[in-house]
Design an enzyme around this catalytic site. Structure first.
Site, short mmCIF file in Angstrom:
data_model
loop_
_atom_site.label_atom_id
_atom_site.label_comp_id
_atom_site.label_asym_id
_atom_site.label_seq_id
_atom_site.Cartn_x
_atom_site.Cartn_y
_atom_site.Cartn_z
N GLU A 98 0.81 -1.23 0.00
CA GLU A 98 0.00 0.00 0.00
C GLU A 98 0.83 1.27 0.00
O GLU A 98 0.29 2.34 -0.19
CB GLU A 98 -0.96 -0.01 1.19
CG GLU A 98 -0.26 0.20 2.50
CD GLU A 98 -1.07 1.06 3.47
OE1 GLU A 98 -2.23 1.35 3.19
OE2 GLU A 98 -0.49 1.41 4.50
N HIS A 149 -4.26 2.97 2.80
CA HIS A 149 -3.98 3.87 1.67
C HIS A 149 -4.35 3.27 0.32
O HIS A 149 -3.88 3.72 -0.72
CB HIS A 149 -2.48 4.24 1.66
CG HIS A 149 -2.07 5.07 2.83
ND1 HIS A 149 -2.71 6.21 3.19
CD2 HIS A 149 -1.06 4.91 3.72
CE1 HIS A 149 -2.13 6.74 4.26
NE2 HIS A 149 -1.13 5.95 4.61
FE LIG Z 1 -1.05 1.52 6.36
#
Ligand SMILES: [Fe+2]
Length: 256
Positions: free
Chosen positions: A37, A66
């Site tokens: 991520e 994210h």
């Molecule tokens: Fe994270």
């Protein structure tokens, strides 16, 4: 042997491209999971970067809070076979939070990705759906790895205890600081609160230290840049038997 790493930015990706293949041989890794991520400039992921990390030797990529920072990933997740996102997002979210696929030794491995609640505020609590996910995984294999992407060690420890004896491993990601609690629980589930960071350690959890400190000290907007120094591959290494019971759990830390 299962290996899971949380990979940050270009330095983390390049470390995998340079070293993951040989490390897999050295550590006899049959299956590798990379939390990705933070691959895109330290936050988010793009399809191109996901493909690069899969090409570098990851079998599955998991994600986290994210996940949607780069919009290109939205359509990609619908068709991605080996890139999953946290299961406890909204019903409208593309992609899936569980995958079952083959490792190097042809063993089927299920990977489940969930988000913890503290600071991350997922739309659905992981506790609402984890049992269902584990049952779905158990229908297909005995080797089951859970990536619990969470801030709080308490949530990670609680989840590992709840799943002890039902999954092979519960490994934490997100905080980027490797914890010293690798263990196998009495029921045969390996657990580690945080796998650490594959990325630049001369930093504040991946960000150039002076930028992170400036934002914290002044409260003013500061654009974060990924750091570059002291790159390490960190992760969790889990061994298990044919029944998916963990027999060993340890941390890995390799300078690149
Ligand atoms: Fe994270």
């Amino acid at each position: 042997m299962l290996f899971i790493a949380d990979v940050v930015g270009t330095p983390g990706r390049k470390a995998l491209e340079e070293r993951l293949a040989s490390l897999r041989d050295e550590l006899k890794v049959d299956f590798c999971v990379a939390n990705g991520e933070n691959l895109a400039d330290g936050v988010g992921i793009t399809p191109k970067l996901a493909e690069k990390v899969l090409a570098a030797g990851a079998d599955v990529i998991t994600l986290g809070n994210h996940v949607w920072r780069r919009s290109e990933i939205v359509p990609y997740l619908n068709g991605a076979e080996r890139v999953i996102r946290p299961a406890n997002l909204t019903k409208a979210a593309p992609g899936k939070g569980i995958v079952v696929t083959n490792g190097r030794n042809e063993t089927r491995v299920a990977v489940i990705n969930v988000l913890g609640s503290l600071f991350l505020h997922p739309p659905v609590s992981m506790w609402e759906l984890i049992d269902e996910l584990v049952t779905e995984a158990q229908r297909q294999t005995k080797v089951i790895l859970v990536d619990v992407h969470a801030e709080a060690t308490s949530e990670k420890v609680a989840l590992a205890r709840w799943l002890d004896g039902r999954v092979t491993a519960v490994i934490g990601t997100h905080t980027h600081i490797q914890t010293n609690d690798a263990r196998v629980l009495p029921g045969g589930t390996a657990a580690l609160s945080d796998a650490g960071m594959t990325g630049p350690h001369d930093s504040v959890i991946g960000v150039q230290a002076e930028l992170a400190i400036k934002r914290m000290r002044t409260g003013l907007p500061v654009r974060f840049e990924t750091a570059a120094g002291d790159v390490r591959i960190e992760g969790a290494l889990v061994d298990c038997d044919a029944n998916g019971r963990a027999t060993a759990c340890e941390t890995v830390r390799v300078r690149v």
